[in-house]
Design an enzyme around this catalytic site. Sequence first.
Site, PDB file in Angstrom:
ATOM      1  N   ASP A 139       0.619  -1.268   0.457  1.00  0.00           N
ATOM      2  CA  ASP A 139       0.556  -0.055   0.116  1.00  0.00           C
ATOM      3  C   ASP A 139       0.844   1.330   0.091  1.00  0.00           C
ATOM      4  O   ASP A 139       1.569   1.333   0.771  1.00  0.00           O
ATOM      5  CB  ASP A 139      -0.735   0.242   1.229  1.00  0.00           C
ATOM      6  CG  ASP A 139      -1.961   1.598   1.274  1.00  0.00           C
ATOM      7  OD1 ASP A 139      -3.184   1.297   0.137  1.00  0.00           O
ATOM      8  OD2 ASP A 139      -1.465   1.817   1.858  1.00  0.00           O
ATOM      9  N   ASN A 147      -3.736  12.706  -3.608  1.00  0.00           N
ATOM     10  CA  ASN A 147      -4.905  13.314  -4.789  1.00  0.00           C
ATOM     11  C   ASN A 147      -5.357  14.774  -4.100  1.00  0.00           C
ATOM     12  O   ASN A 147      -5.805  15.445  -4.950  1.00  0.00           O
ATOM     13  CB  ASN A 147      -5.756  12.770  -4.812  1.00  0.00           C
ATOM     14  CG  ASN A 147      -5.877  10.968  -5.402  1.00  0.00           C
ATOM     15  OD1 ASN A 147      -4.700  11.655  -6.438  1.00  0.00           O
ATOM     16  ND2 ASN A 147      -6.051   9.947  -5.147  1.00  0.00           N
ATOM     17  N   HIS A 152      -6.460  14.092  -9.086  1.00  0.00           N
ATOM     18  CA  HIS A 152      -6.279  12.426  -9.158  1.00  0.00           C
ATOM     19  C   HIS A 152      -5.254  12.411 -10.944  1.00  0.00           C
ATOM     20  O   HIS A 152      -5.165  11.157 -11.223  1.00  0.00           O
ATOM     21  CB  HIS A 152      -8.283  12.057  -9.436  1.00  0.00           C
ATOM     22  CG  HIS A 152      -8.825  12.400  -8.502  1.00  0.00           C
ATOM     23  ND1 HIS A 152      -8.423  11.157  -7.125  1.00  0.00           N
ATOM     24  CD2 HIS A 152      -9.701  12.779  -7.618  1.00  0.00           C
ATOM     25  CE1 HIS A 152      -9.343  11.350  -6.780  1.00  0.00           C
ATOM     26  NE2 HIS A 152     -10.142  12.680  -6.831  1.00  0.00           N
ATOM     27  N   ASP A 156      -3.154   9.300 -10.449  1.00  0.00           N
ATOM     28  CA  ASP A 156      -2.366   8.834 -11.211  1.00  0.00           C
ATOM     29  C   ASP A 156      -1.060   8.413 -12.047  1.00  0.00           C
ATOM     30  O   ASP A 156      -0.482   7.162 -12.031  1.00  0.00           O
ATOM     31  CB  ASP A 156      -3.637   8.864 -12.433  1.00  0.00           C
ATOM     32  CG  ASP A 156      -5.054   8.743 -12.188  1.00  0.00           C
ATOM     33  OD1 ASP A 156      -5.447   7.737 -10.984  1.00  0.00           O
ATOM     34  OD2 ASP A 156      -5.528   9.107 -12.938  1.00  0.00           O
ATOM     35  N   GLU A 182      -4.607   1.617  -4.513  1.00  0.00           N
ATOM     36  CA  GLU A 182      -3.657   2.245  -4.053  1.00  0.00           C
ATOM     37  C   GLU A 182      -2.623   1.512  -4.161  1.00  0.00           C
ATOM     38  O   GLU A 182      -1.406   1.282  -2.914  1.00  0.00           O
ATOM     39  CB  GLU A 182      -3.045   3.895  -3.390  1.00  0.00           C
ATOM     40  CG  GLU A 182      -3.236   3.559  -1.853  1.00  0.00           C
ATOM     41  CD  GLU A 182      -4.588   4.190  -1.380  1.00  0.00           C
ATOM     42  OE1 GLU A 182      -4.865   4.411  -0.571  1.00  0.00           O
ATOM     43  OE2 GLU A 182      -5.222   3.814  -2.593  1.00  0.00           O
TER      44      GLU A 182
END
Length: 266
Positions: A139, A147, A152, A156, A182
């Site tokens: 993680d 974000n 976002h 990405d 994630e």
Amino acid sequence: MKSDEDELDARIQRLLADPQYQGHPLREALDGLWQRSHQQMARIERITYISDAYQAMARERELSINERFERQLKRIGKVARISDRYQEMMRDLNEALREASHRDPLTGLYNRRMVMERLREETAMVAAGGSAYAIAMIDVDHFKSVNDRYGHEAGDRVLVEIAQALAARLKGDELCARWGGEEFVLILPATTLEDARTLAENLRSHLRTVPLPIADQSLWLTISVGVAHYEPGENFSAAIDRADRALYRAKQLGRDRVEIDDGALG
């Protein structure tokens, strides 16, 4: 042979035309025989002509059939080649669709579906006597803040960079996939728990040194990792749950660390 026949024919004509044989009893018979002979020869010539014409027609017809047959063979060959190309295209398309269905569209890594298929295969190999595998759940720490701060789209791009950094450190048939959001997962075939922890520690240490370009600056992120070892006889989903619990413990203990499943050690 032909000259002898011509000479005989000429001699008979001379005899028939000679006045001294007029009224001779054999002259009429000779003349009749000569006429009949010529009629028969004419018939033979007509029959020969008809026969030659028929044979010529037969040859022409046979040639025409062969030509049509050859043209038909060429058409069939063309259709067969088109069919082969079409089937090859369909195989390629099916393979491309299958590959696409097993890939995460953002990172290009394998997706959760592929992870499940691979775990089934690895579990079957263990049941057949092979060495057990390890699972590592990863993680990205504090990814929500990326974000929230940069948007976002920037998030990405960060995920893509992290995915590439993780995948580049693997080797052989080790698999890295995006689990969702994630989170990433590693499948490490024929790997002990300790070896899996060592690999996870190396990945964690390496990623801390990788600058992630974002908004004209570099960002450094860390990861938390939970590692579990598949226990022969259990369902592979149980191994995933144990790795996930280890990951949760790593995050609870402060993140940027690797935790292993306690149950696997016992």
